[in-house]
Write an enzyme that holds these catalytic residues in place. Structure first.
Site: not given
Ligand SMILES: NC(=O)c1ccc[n+]([C@@H]2O[C@H](COP(=O)([O-])OP(=O)(O)OC[C@H]3O[C@@H](n4cnc5c(N)ncnc54)[C@H](O)[C@@H]3O)[C@@H](O)[C@H]2O)c1
Length: 250
Positions: A63, A153-155, A157, A186
């Site tokens: 992305v 990360y915080a910046a 988001k 999560i």
């Molecule tokens: N897990 C948590 O506790 C948590 C908390 C708050 C927010 N989030 C956010 O939720 C979203 C999903 O996270 P998740 O927990 O399912 O993590 P995850 O690592 O299971 O999934 C993230 C996916 O994004 C893909 N990805 C990474 N870089 C990419 C790129 N450059 N282009 C395309 N795809 C890419 C990864 O390959 C992976 O499949 C993220 O944006 C994360 O920041 C997660």
């Protein structure tokens, strides 16, 4: 079947929240086009959807690359005839002290988490405006206030939160609803990179921890929150941040 006849374009569909969201939307009638840098991961998501009788396709896409995003959007439109719903779930990050974050890591986190959403919104925009569409960006509770040991990360988001609000204002009069979800904790592969370390100050870890210790959401639970925001039930909800964090920010 809230998404019957709609097309979902979703990033990060190869794992965690993105995969769970892709599956939920497909189960509710959407045609799902998933993208991810993880080719086998996103292919597996498509397989599970098809096995369950749903309609899905995918592309490998970073992305952070506008060219790659434009190509993936083109494939999605060719496959399913348009895009009605865009969900930006791709994200990266880790817990680290500022001294440990070099320029490359800083840039990469900003590129994936923030510029990635800019890229997909820009590329999908002409399609999202054809029929009144909707966008859900996945931010984080870390984007709602300072979070020690995750400055990059915080910046990223926090940037995503205000990007969401700003474009929500711009497109409201054209029927395109844009919102974001701010989850915390999560149960997904990503959380393993955020396990607090012994050398972190305990008071700062407590500041970003939920009132009930170690509570984690399943990706499927968060997918339901995204589905609500994307559904017609949320038609009056524009430019909001739905915080789903077990009370961390309360
Ligand atoms: N897990 C948590 O506790 C948590 C908390 C708050 C927010 N989030 C956010 O939720 C979203 C999903 O996270 P998740 O927990 O399912 O993590 P995850 O690592 O299971 O999934 C993230 C996916 O994004 C893909 N990805 C990474 N870089 C990419 C790129 N450059 N282009 C395309 N795809 C890419 C990864 O390959 C992976 O499949 C993220 O944006 C994360 O920041 C997660």
């Amino acid at each position: 079947m809230r998404f019957s006849g709609r097309v979902l374009f979703i990033t990060g569909a190869g794992s965690g929240l993105g995969r769970a969201t892709a599956r939920l939307f497909a189960a509710e009638g959407a045609k799902v086009f998933g993208v991810d840098v993880n080719g086998p991961g996103v292919a597996e998501t498509v397989e599970t959807i098809r096995r369950a009788g749903g309609v899905a396709d995918s592309a490998v896409c970073d992305v952070g690359s506008m060219a790659a995003v434009r190509a993936a959007v083109g494939l999605a439109v060719a496959a399913f005839g348009g895009i009605d719903i865009l969900v930006n779930a791709a994200g990266i990050g880790r817990a680290a002290r500022l001294e440990e974050i070099d320029e490359d890591e800083w840039q990469r986190v900003l590129t994936v988490n923030l510029t990635g959403a800019f890229n997909t919104v820009k590329a999908a925009l002409p399609h999202l405006l054809v029929r009144p569409g909707t966008v859900v960006n996945v931010a984080s509770s870390a984007g709602m206030r300072g979070q020690a040991y995750a400055a990059h990360y915080a910046a990223s988001k926090a940037g995503l939160v205000n990007f969401t609000r700003s474009i929500a204002l711009e497109f409201a009069s054209r029927g395109l609803r844009i919102n974001c979800l701010a989850p915390a904790g999560i149960r997904s592969p990503l959380i393993r990179h955020f396990i607090p370390r012994e050398d972190f100050e305990k008071s700062l870890v407590a500041y970003y921890s939920p009132p009930v210790a170690h509570q984690l959401a399943e990706p499927e639970d968060m997918a339901k929150a995204i589905a609500y925001l994307a559904s017609d039930d949320a038609k009056m909800i524009i430019g909001t941040v739905l915080v789903a964090d077990w009370g961390t920010l309360a």
